[in-house]
Design a protein around this motif. Structure first.
Motif, PDB file in Angstrom:
ATOM      1  N   UNK A   1       0.949  -1.010  -0.060  1.00  0.00           N
ATOM      2  CA  UNK A   1       0.179   0.119  -0.146  1.00  0.00           C
ATOM      3  C   UNK A   1       0.860   1.495   0.005  1.00  0.00           C
ATOM      4  N   UNK A   2       1.919   1.269   0.418  1.00  0.00           N
ATOM      5  CA  UNK A   2       3.009   2.412   0.814  1.00  0.00           C
ATOM      6  C   UNK A   2       3.619   2.515  -0.555  1.00  0.00           C
TER       7      UNK A   2
ATOM      8  N   UNK B   1       2.551   1.494  -3.300  1.00  0.00           N
ATOM      9  CA  UNK B   1       1.536   1.908  -4.404  1.00  0.00           C
ATOM     10  C   UNK B   1       1.069   3.324  -4.197  1.00  0.00           C
ATOM     11  N   UNK B   2       0.855   3.887  -2.882  1.00  0.00           N
ATOM     12  CA  UNK B   2       0.499   5.125  -2.729  1.00  0.00           C
ATOM     13  C   UNK B   2       1.585   6.228  -3.452  1.00  0.00           C
ATOM     14  N   UNK B   3       2.757   5.652  -2.718  1.00  0.00           N
ATOM     15  CA  UNK B   3       3.889   6.818  -3.418  1.00  0.00           C
ATOM     16  C   UNK B   3       3.903   6.806  -4.832  1.00  0.00           C
ATOM     17  N   UNK B   4       3.880   5.632  -5.459  1.00  0.00           N
ATOM     18  CA  UNK B   4       3.977   5.699  -7.044  1.00  0.00           C
ATOM     19  C   UNK B   4       2.741   6.173  -7.842  1.00  0.00           C
ATOM     20  N   UNK B   5       1.511   6.044  -7.192  1.00  0.00           N
ATOM     21  CA  UNK B   5       0.487   6.567  -7.632  1.00  0.00           C
ATOM     22  C   UNK B   5       0.377   7.932  -7.553  1.00  0.00           C
ATOM     23  N   UNK B   6       0.615   8.513  -6.636  1.00  0.00           N
ATOM     24  CA  UNK B   6       0.670   9.964  -6.279  1.00  0.00           C
ATOM     25  C   UNK B   6       1.798  10.550  -7.123  1.00  0.00           C
ATOM     26  N   UNK B   7       2.778   9.851  -7.664  1.00  0.00           N
ATOM     27  CA  UNK B   7       3.493  10.514  -8.729  1.00  0.00           C
ATOM     28  C   UNK B   7       3.006  10.073 -10.262  1.00  0.00           C
ATOM     29  N   UNK B   8       1.820   9.726 -10.403  1.00  0.00           N
ATOM     30  CA  UNK B   8       1.383   9.485 -11.718  1.00  0.00           C
ATOM     31  C   UNK B   8       1.693   8.066 -12.346  1.00  0.00           C
ATOM     32  N   UNK B   9       2.014   7.118 -11.663  1.00  0.00           N
ATOM     33  CA  UNK B   9       2.394   6.058 -12.133  1.00  0.00           C
ATOM     34  C   UNK B   9       1.136   4.839 -12.000  1.00  0.00           C
ATOM     35  N   UNK B  10       1.074   3.978 -12.886  1.00  0.00           N
ATOM     36  CA  UNK B  10      -0.109   2.955 -12.822  1.00  0.00           C
ATOM     37  C   UNK B  10       0.613   1.664 -12.211  1.00  0.00           C
ATOM     38  N   UNK B  11       0.149   1.511 -11.029  1.00  0.00           N
ATOM     39  CA  UNK B  11       0.602   0.356 -10.173  1.00  0.00           C
ATOM     40  C   UNK B  11      -0.383  -0.848 -10.049  1.00  0.00           C
ATOM     41  N   UNK B  12       0.456  -1.961 -10.274  1.00  0.00           N
ATOM     42  CA  UNK B  12      -0.464  -3.480  -9.964  1.00  0.00           C
ATOM     43  C   UNK B  12       0.137  -3.848  -8.702  1.00  0.00           C
TER      44      UNK B  12
END
Length: 121
Positions: A16-17, A19-30
């Motif tokens: 979750x941490x 994913x949250x960090x990466x999504x907030x930077x604009x990445x798509x995360x699986x």
């Protein structure tokens, strides 16, 4: 177009941490809870980057790295190991398996994003 990242860790809070960090930077995360699930996802699709823990039940991060590298079309995909393991011996095992880089937990979100930027822009 957003870059796609696979985050593999048996700890839900770490997934979750990350994913949250990466999504907030604009990445798509699986997210995948272990190496076996991650390998199944890699067989079905393509990611621009994989983050993996080392110590996971079943297929660990070193074996996952080795297995992904053996798949057609995955030789050049960056694989970053994100783990509590910091020994030179483990880092060598990761490198021998085909890991692109090594980050130690707990991680600084800014350093994580800097590493991502270095390997996939």
């Amino acid at each position: 177009m957003s870059k796609t990242i696979l985050a593999v860790d048996d700890s839900p809070s770490i997934r979750q941490l990350v994913g949250f960090t990466l999504r907030n930077a604009g990445y798509t995360v699986t997210e995948a809870p272990d190496g076996k699930a991650a390998l199944d996802l890699a067989r079905k699709g393509k990611f621009d980057l994989i983050f993996t823990d080392v110590n996971m039940p079943g297929l660990d991060g070193i074996e996952l790295t080795r297995s992904v590298r053996a798949l057609p079309g995955w030789a050049g995909t960056p694989i970053l190991i994100l783990t509590t393991e910091a020994s030179d011996e483990m880092k060598q095992k990761g490198k021998a398996a085909g890991a692109t880089g090594w980050l130690v937990k707990p991680f600084d979100p800014a350093k994580l994003l800097a590493a991502v930027s270095r390997v996939i822009g």
